[in-house]
Design an enzyme around this catalytic site. Structure first.
Site, PDB file in Angstrom:
ATOM      1  N   HIS A   1      -3.302  -7.214  16.152  1.00  0.00           N
ATOM      2  CA  HIS A   1      -3.171  -6.047  17.020  1.00  0.00           C
ATOM      3  C   HIS A   1      -2.041  -6.276  17.995  1.00  0.00           C
ATOM      4  O   HIS A   1      -1.852  -7.374  18.505  1.00  0.00           O
ATOM      5  CB  HIS A   1      -4.482  -5.820  17.793  1.00  0.00           C
ATOM      6  CG  HIS A   1      -4.585  -4.434  18.368  1.00  0.00           C
ATOM      7  ND1 HIS A   1      -5.044  -3.365  17.637  1.00  0.00           N
ATOM      8  CD2 HIS A   1      -4.268  -3.949  19.591  1.00  0.00           C
ATOM      9  CE1 HIS A   1      -5.021  -2.274  18.386  1.00  0.00           C
ATOM     10  NE2 HIS A   1      -4.546  -2.603  19.585  1.00  0.00           N
TER      11      HIS A   1
ATOM     12  N   ASP B   1     -14.568   3.541  23.615  1.00  0.00           N
ATOM     13  CA  ASP B   1     -13.140   3.211  23.769  1.00  0.00           C
ATOM     14  C   ASP B   1     -12.275   4.348  23.236  1.00  0.00           C
ATOM     15  O   ASP B   1     -11.239   4.673  23.809  1.00  0.00           O
ATOM     16  CB  ASP B   1     -12.781   1.910  23.046  1.00  0.00           C
ATOM     17  CG  ASP B   1     -11.272   1.732  23.013  1.00  0.00           C
ATOM     18  OD1 ASP B   1     -10.681   1.580  24.094  1.00  0.00           O
ATOM     19  OD2 ASP B   1     -10.673   1.830  21.930  1.00  0.00           O
TER      20      ASP B   1
ATOM     21  N   ARG C   1      -7.126   7.600  29.175  1.00  0.00           N
ATOM     22  CA  ARG C   1      -6.196   6.753  29.942  1.00  0.00           C
ATOM     23  C   ARG C   1      -4.762   7.177  29.697  1.00  0.00           C
ATOM     24  O   ARG C   1      -3.928   7.174  30.603  1.00  0.00           O
ATOM     25  CB  ARG C   1      -6.386   5.279  29.544  1.00  0.00           C
ATOM     26  CG  ARG C   1      -7.649   4.678  30.131  1.00  0.00           C
ATOM     27  CD  ARG C   1      -7.965   3.345  29.493  1.00  0.00           C
ATOM     28  NE  ARG C   1      -6.869   2.420  29.559  1.00  0.00           N
ATOM     29  CZ  ARG C   1      -6.530   1.590  28.561  1.00  0.00           C
ATOM     30  NH1 ARG C   1      -7.213   1.576  27.432  1.00  0.00           N
ATOM     31  NH2 ARG C   1      -5.517   0.772  28.703  1.00  0.00           N
TER      32      ARG C   1
ATOM     33  N   SER D   1     -10.334  -2.566  25.808  1.00  0.00           N
ATOM     34  CA  SER D   1     -10.061  -1.558  24.778  1.00  0.00           C
ATOM     35  C   SER D   1      -9.764  -2.241  23.438  1.00  0.00           C
ATOM     36  O   SER D   1     -10.368  -1.934  22.409  1.00  0.00           O
ATOM     37  CB  SER D   1      -8.859  -0.709  25.224  1.00  0.00           C
ATOM     38  OG  SER D   1      -8.331   0.015  24.154  1.00  0.00           O
TER      39      SER D   1
ATOM     40  N   LYS E   1     -12.734  -2.900  19.949  1.00  0.00           N
ATOM     41  CA  LYS E   1     -12.492  -2.428  18.566  1.00  0.00           C
ATOM     42  C   LYS E   1     -12.437  -3.601  17.596  1.00  0.00           C
ATOM     43  O   LYS E   1     -12.990  -3.573  16.510  1.00  0.00           O
ATOM     44  CB  LYS E   1     -11.135  -1.717  18.480  1.00  0.00           C
ATOM     45  CG  LYS E   1     -11.063  -0.428  19.222  1.00  0.00           C
ATOM     46  CD  LYS E   1      -9.745   0.269  18.952  1.00  0.00           C
ATOM     47  CE  LYS E   1      -8.609  -0.252  19.773  1.00  0.00           C
ATOM     48  NZ  LYS E   1      -8.271   0.521  20.951  1.00  0.00           N
TER      49      LYS E   1
HETATM   50  N1  URA Z   1      -3.889  -0.863  22.459  1.00  0.00           N
HETATM   51  C1  URA Z   1      -5.214  -0.542  22.604  1.00  0.00           C
HETATM   52  O1  URA Z   1      -5.965  -0.502  21.645  1.00  0.00           O
HETATM   53  N2  URA Z   1      -5.663  -0.285  23.849  1.00  0.00           N
HETATM   54  C2  URA Z   1      -4.875  -0.332  24.935  1.00  0.00           C
HETATM   55  O2  URA Z   1      -5.364  -0.106  26.017  1.00  0.00           O
HETATM   56  C3  URA Z   1      -3.504  -0.652  24.774  1.00  0.00           C
HETATM   57  C4  URA Z   1      -3.029  -0.924  23.518  1.00  0.00           C
END
Ligand code: URA
Length: 445
Positions: free
Chosen positions: A82, A161, A168, A183, A187
């Site tokens: 990620h 989220d 956000r 966040s 996930k």
């Molecule tokens: N990627 C995400 O999944 N969440 C964030 O807050 C920023 C980048």
């Protein structure tokens, strides 16, 4: 649920208990807490912060607001990657099929564009027919057969989220270490992973530009992973300029296909191989990073990685022929070269301006409900440090009409700064962070 009293407490510097986080996030996911109260809480967190125990509690509360993937029956490691968000960052599109072709399962759950940054889902959906809204059951099946699924955050996974992420974006509360960490990790921890690799961006185009904040974010996420028995490795990579040349949706898919065919730009390949090597080692498919890199190079040169991408596209409803003929991707109505207005050194290619320029062209969102034009964007061939002559091509604008071309030209004039001399850009990869701590990046280690 007395959301108002929690907002007030947080605003005044107080703590929210794990039980309160759990009830709050469940109620928010169920629609029982309105967005305006959650927006106020996010802003309070932005200014006041959360301590480590609260970050853990918020992450767990968001994780528990939905279902989790159960992949224990797979005989191979399950590793995802990620990124904290960038411009031109198409690494996921290359990495997922590449790593799967090397024998590690990649349950990749990605997001849409956030703020000025692009989103992997928007890029993938520029492939005609491609579906990212797989159910967890279907994603699990695909992981069993192909070793990779490229999916969006379904309503089943960390739904709290999912709502908060969009909120956000609309309320300028993205740039917060606790909120980003919770966040991302809520996930990722729902994916049933045996390892996770993080690409933490630093530099002017990153949500957290400063090195110390990037390191703190990395360490926060590594600690959250450790709490759940999921080993996490983070690399800090440069986002003071876009990654690769293409910045936009379909054109980034085209560059990713080129990368899978062994024709990717050097910076994109360096970051892809570095992250991929960590994934192969965490997933048990290589004993060290050098061996991992060799395996990835063979997967690319043999055509296995490109074929894997084709199989994934086909399985997810897309047209697999785009891999052999990227001309089948949606094409912009207008394209125009952008020429250097003066001679000099390329002092900066500013990613935030490029990201906002793509949104202005229609390639990103200003509101959650906006649709995205897959065809628009920029291909920027000028790199920081290049010496250029007046009139030399620096980039190409892809737009839907003449007004778009003019807007793109204005973006490039602002984003590509030419000067008489220039500071060196940030190192492409600067640090490697694990539970043991942060070390300077050593490509040969
Ligand atoms: N990627 C995400 O999944 N969440 C964030 O807050 C920023 C980048």
């Amino acid at each position: 649920m007395k959301a108002r009293s929690l907002i007030e407490r947080k605003r005044n510097g107080g703590r929210i208990s794990p039980a309160e986080w759990r009830v709050l996030m469940k109620a928010y996911a169920a629609g029982d807490v309105p967005d305006y109260q959650m927006a106020a809480l996010a802003m309070a967190i932005y200014f006041v912060g959360l301590d480590h125990d609260e970050i853990v509690a918020l992450t767990n509360a968001m994780l528990e607001s939905g279902a989790t993937l159960s992949l224990d029956h797979l005989t191979v490691g399950r590793v995802d990657k990620h990124s904290t968000g960038g411009v031109g960052d198409k690494v996921s599109l290359v990495l997922a099929p590449l790593v799967a072709a090397c024998g590690v399962a990649v349950p990749m759950m990605s997001g849409r564009g956030l703020g000025h940054t692009g989103g992997t889902l928007d890029k993938l959906e520029s492939i005609p027919g491609f579906r990212t809204d797989l159910t967890l059951a279907r994603a699990t099946k695909q992981l069993e057969t192909l070793g990779c699924a490229l999916i969006g955050q379904t309503s089943e996974i960390a739904p709290a989220d999912r709502k908060l992420y969009a909120l956000r974006d609309a309320t300028s509360t993205v740039e917060s270490i606790p909120l980003i960490a919770a966040s991302i990790m809520s996930k990722k921890l729902a994916e049933g992973l045996t390892g996770l690799v993080l690409d933490v961006k630093r530099g002017s185009g990153a949500f957290l530009p400063e090195l110390d904040r990037g390191l703190q974010l990395a360490q926060t996420m590594i600690a959250l992973g450790a709490d759940h028995g999921c080993p996490v490795v983070a690399l800090l990579t440069a986002m003071d300029r876009p990654l690769g040349r293409a910045c936009g949706n379909a054109i980034e898919v085209e560059e990713s296909i080129a990368a899978l065919r062994g024709e990717g730009p050097a910076d994109l390949m360096t970051v892809t191989y570095a992250l991929g090597a960590e994934m192969l080692v965490l997933g048990g498919a290589a004993t060290n990073r050098n061996e991992a890199r060799r395996r990835m190079e063979v997967a690319i040169s043999s055509g296995r990685a490109a074929r894997k991408f084709q199989e994934i596209i086909e399985a997810q409803g897309g047209n697999p022929a785009v891999v052999d003929d990227p001309g089948l991707l949606p094409q912009a109505a207008e394209c125009e070269l952008y020429l250097a207005p003066r001679g000099g050194v390329v002092a900066q290619v500013e990613p935030r301006a490029i990201g906002r320029g793509i949104i202005a062209l229609g390639g990103g969102r200003t509101r959650v409900e906006d649709t995205v034009d897959p065809t628009v964007g920029f291909v920027i061939t000028a790199r920081p440090g290049d010496v250029v002559r007046a009139g030399e091509p620096l980039a190409t604008v892809f737009a839907r009409d003449a007004a778009g071309v003019a807007s793109g030209r204005a973006t490039l004039l602002k984003a590509i700064r030419l000067a008489d001399d220039a500071d060196p850009p940030l190192p492409l990869i600067s640090h490697r962070v694990t539970e043991a701590g942060a070390e300077l990046w050593d490509a040969d280690a």
